[in-house]
Write an enzyme that holds these catalytic residues in place. Sequence first.
Site, PDB file in Angstrom:
ATOM      1  N   HIS A  55       0.830  -1.204   0.000  1.00 19.14           N
ATOM      2  CA  HIS A  55       0.000   0.000   0.000  1.00 19.14           C
ATOM      3  C   HIS A  55       0.860   1.248   0.000  1.00 19.14           C
ATOM      4  O   HIS A  55       1.969   1.264   0.536  1.00 19.14           O
ATOM      5  CB  HIS A  55      -0.994   0.009   1.166  1.00 19.14           C
ATOM      6  CG  HIS A  55      -0.384  -0.135   2.525  1.00 19.14           C
ATOM      7  ND1 HIS A  55       0.051   0.938   3.266  1.00 19.14           N
ATOM      8  CD2 HIS A  55      -0.138  -1.227   3.286  1.00 19.14           C
ATOM      9  CE1 HIS A  55       0.523   0.520   4.431  1.00 19.14           C
ATOM     10  NE2 HIS A  55       0.431  -0.791   4.472  1.00 19.14           N
ATOM     11  N   ASP A  84      -0.045   4.262   1.175  1.00 18.25           N
ATOM     12  CA  ASP A  84      -0.259   5.184   2.291  1.00 18.25           C
ATOM     13  C   ASP A  84       0.474   4.711   3.547  1.00 18.25           C
ATOM     14  O   ASP A  84       0.930   3.574   3.635  1.00 18.25           O
ATOM     15  CB  ASP A  84      -1.761   5.309   2.601  1.00 18.25           C
ATOM     16  CG  ASP A  84      -2.392   3.966   2.969  1.00 18.25           C
ATOM     17  OD1 ASP A  84      -2.165   2.975   2.249  1.00 18.25           O
ATOM     18  OD2 ASP A  84      -3.093   3.899   4.000  1.00 18.25           O
ATOM     19  N   ASP A 136       6.540  -0.074   6.801  1.00 18.83           N
ATOM     20  CA  ASP A 136       5.096  -0.372   6.626  1.00 18.83           C
ATOM     21  C   ASP A 136       4.493   0.620   5.656  1.00 18.83           C
ATOM     22  O   ASP A 136       3.948   1.627   6.082  1.00 18.83           O
ATOM     23  CB  ASP A 136       4.383  -0.342   7.969  1.00 18.83           C
ATOM     24  CG  ASP A 136       2.887  -0.660   7.828  1.00 18.83           C
ATOM     25  OD1 ASP A 136       2.477  -1.146   6.765  1.00 18.83           O
ATOM     26  OD2 ASP A 136       2.137  -0.389   8.780  1.00 18.83           O
ATOM     27  N   GLU A 167      -4.932   1.693   3.003  1.00 16.50           N
ATOM     28  CA  GLU A 167      -4.913   0.471   3.814  1.00 16.50           C
ATOM     29  C   GLU A 167      -5.029   0.808   5.289  1.00 16.50           C
ATOM     30  O   GLU A 167      -5.676   0.103   6.052  1.00 16.50           O
ATOM     31  CB  GLU A 167      -3.623  -0.312   3.534  1.00 16.50           C
ATOM     32  CG  GLU A 167      -3.630  -1.748   4.068  1.00 16.50           C
ATOM     33  CD  GLU A 167      -3.221  -1.875   5.533  1.00 16.50           C
ATOM     34  OE1 GLU A 167      -3.550  -2.910   6.147  1.00 16.50           O
ATOM     35  OE2 GLU A 167      -2.588  -0.943   6.061  1.00 16.50           O
ATOM     36  N   GLU A 168      -4.372   1.893   5.679  1.00 17.31           N
ATOM     37  CA  GLU A 168      -4.321   2.225   7.105  1.00 17.31           C
ATOM     38  C   GLU A 168      -5.641   2.788   7.621  1.00 17.31           C
ATOM     39  O   GLU A 168      -5.783   3.082   8.804  1.00 17.31           O
ATOM     40  CB  GLU A 168      -3.163   3.204   7.381  1.00 17.31           C
ATOM     41  CG  GLU A 168      -1.777   2.663   7.002  1.00 17.31           C
ATOM     42  CD  GLU A 168      -1.301   1.519   7.899  1.00 17.31           C
ATOM     43  OE1 GLU A 168      -2.056   1.090   8.791  1.00 17.31           O
ATOM     44  OE2 GLU A 168      -0.167   1.046   7.684  1.00 17.31           O
ATOM     45  N   ASP A 200       1.178 -10.211  -0.024  1.00 18.67           N
ATOM     46  CA  ASP A 200       0.987  -8.846   0.473  1.00 18.67           C
ATOM     47  C   ASP A 200       1.879  -8.660   1.706  1.00 18.67           C
ATOM     48  O   ASP A 200       2.471  -9.613   2.199  1.00 18.67           O
ATOM     49  CB  ASP A 200      -0.499  -8.632   0.836  1.00 18.67           C
ATOM     50  CG  ASP A 200      -0.849  -7.166   1.118  1.00 18.67           C
ATOM     51  OD1 ASP A 200      -0.046  -6.270   0.765  1.00 18.67           O
ATOM     52  OD2 ASP A 200      -1.933  -6.910   1.685  1.00 18.67           O
ATOM     53  N   HIS A 223       4.134   1.911  12.824  1.00 20.05           N
ATOM     54  CA  HIS A 223       3.083   2.709  13.460  1.00 20.05           C
ATOM     55  C   HIS A 223       3.570   3.507  14.666  1.00 20.05           C
ATOM     56  O   HIS A 223       2.767   4.056  15.398  1.00 20.05           O
ATOM     57  CB  HIS A 223       1.884   1.842  13.910  1.00 20.05           C
ATOM     58  CG  HIS A 223       1.116   1.266  12.766  1.00 20.05           C
ATOM     59  ND1 HIS A 223      -0.191   0.872  12.882  1.00 20.05           N
ATOM     60  CD2 HIS A 223       1.463   1.026  11.486  1.00 20.05           C
ATOM     61  CE1 HIS A 223      -0.607   0.379  11.721  1.00 20.05           C
ATOM     62  NE2 HIS A 223       0.389   0.477  10.863  1.00 20.05           N
TER      63      HIS A 223
HETATM   64 ZN   LIG Z   1       0.878  -1.848   6.200  1.00 16.99          ZN
END
Ligand SMILES: [Zn+2]
Length: 578
Positions: free
Chosen positions: A177, A179, A212, A246-247, A275, A548
């Site tokens: 992803h 984002d 991520d 995605e987030e 993925d 994150h």
């Molecule tokens: Zn991710």
Amino acid sequence: MKSEVAHVLPIDANARSGRPTPRSRGKSVALVLIALLLFGVTFIDFRSVERLWWLGPSSAAREEAFRAGCAQPEPLLPSKNPDLDKAFEHITSSAFRNATIRRLSAAVQVKTESFDDLGAIGEDPRWDVFYNFHDFLKKTFPRIHEQLQVEKVNTHGLLYTWKGSDESLKPTLLMAHQDTVPVPPETISSWTYPPWSGAYDGKYIWGRGASDCKNQLIATLETLELLLEANFKPRRTILLSFGFDEECSGKQGASHLAAFIQERYGKDGIAVIVDEGSGFEQAWGTLFAKPGTAEKGYTDVHITVRAPGGHSSVPSDHTSIGILSELITKIESEQYPTRLVDANPYYTQLQCGAAYSPDFPEKLRELLGRRRSRGACRARPDRLALEAAKQGPAIKYLMQTSQAVDVISGGIKVNALPERATAVVNHRINVGETSQVVKDRLTALAGEVARAHNLTLHAFDGKESPSSIVLASSSHELQVAPVTPADGDAFAVLAGTTRALYGSDVVVTPGIMTGNTDTRYYWDLTRHIFRFGPGFDPEDGPGLGKIHTVDERVSVLNHVNAVRWFTLFVRNMDEADL
Ligand SMILES: [Zn+2]
Ligand SMILES: *[C@@H]1O[C@H](CO)[C@@H](O)[C@H](O)[C@H]1NC(C)=O
Ligand SMILES: *[C@@H]1O[C@H](CO)[C@@H](O)[C@H](O)[C@H]1NC(C)=O
């Protein structure tokens, strides 16, 4: 099914599995008892008798059985196109390393935060960052953008298609992803390097999205760019699909991309999907690669207690806040059962541990052996799961539905009785269960409280009334993902690629994700979905790269290894007949 049969008909099951018949077992139990008495044992622990009884099959047979439960495909290297091996070697060169550091660092520098409260695309300007990201990709990977088909789906979703020569082969699909989660402004000063710097310190690339998962996105693009440069001619179509929210649920990105891909290739039209997901883990003295083959389900339940208002000088004995508190206390007074069904990938990991790990706990080995020979028994506490859960909450919640009361509000004024109090309980649903299990339990508990306080219960019926308890589930509900087969050909290619790259000491075991990825929209495209971060840096060890949170980063060796892995995987898939 199998487990219940084994439990109800132990005689049959034993006869079939070649274990001692009840009569001979009876004899040997009698002999053991006599022997114990002869040796002056004055008390008999039930469990030790069971243990002696169980030792029936030799430990070699037991090892054999564990190995059968954890098949390790041979290391797999592509063989059909030796010209491409030079391209593969180039990935470990200092020139490539320097170049991919620049590219990944630049990708991190393009801010692509996604927010829970984003408005419509085209209206909310915060979506426009993805135009910048697309410009960056186009400039950075010129061959891909000149030679492959690039489609934008729902404005910012990216689908790259490298058409293979053999249309009868289903495509390989790699996902990531674009984002990232936002960086809360108040945390910026805590970062070692600024979060959008993409700083390289000689070992790591730092910044939001570095692990991520712009690393995975860039690694797949590097792979295709390298293979184009090396003149690769795929038989099997290769697709890259990059969502952009995605987030915050994937509703705009992955959901549209999945529908678009299904329109073109049909249901079950994809051979394999890789993925982002789990990576490597050190356990019991063994390095495991753990591609995620399952995801727990998800549901948030909103609880509202409505009670009459009025002046707080003349209150009822229990306000809506008190009643809600009572219900929450009931909810927390009991947890969901710890239970490991055969389909749960952690069951396979335990067998892998028993088969290959030097430090696998004896107690677990014993319970596992018993479970293998008898099957799971639904009626009793799952002793294997309970024992395994002693390793800590991170393990326990691979085998248990979690509940967490995360949000609460109620009351607006100190002299007014609260007419409404609400709470939200988050659940991650165990493999083998459904959201209905959660709803049934909460309905029963809320029913008890409602009766005690003479309130009406509206359990998931979409209604509300004064003096009531209302239960409602959010729109985010997600059932447990279909479990990817761990004995299929696609798993063999993935595991074989991993063992070829990192050595056959690495044990590849299916893993379970406690969170969800964009693949939640891709279930109908293939049964073979793997959520896997294939990069590994032996010096860095397994870890999440602080996703994150503050100081997100990725080791360059990890990233370069991911490029190597994808390059081998794409070629292996191209040579595989599946
Ligand atoms: Zn991710
Ligand atoms: C890669 O970068 C390092 C230091 O940044 C440098 O010493 C090395 O010569 C570079 N390699 C190439 C092939 O340019
Ligand atoms: C319970 O509530 C109903 C209506 O909401 C009311 O008619 C009844 O009297 C109440 N019973 C008690 C015991 O308070």
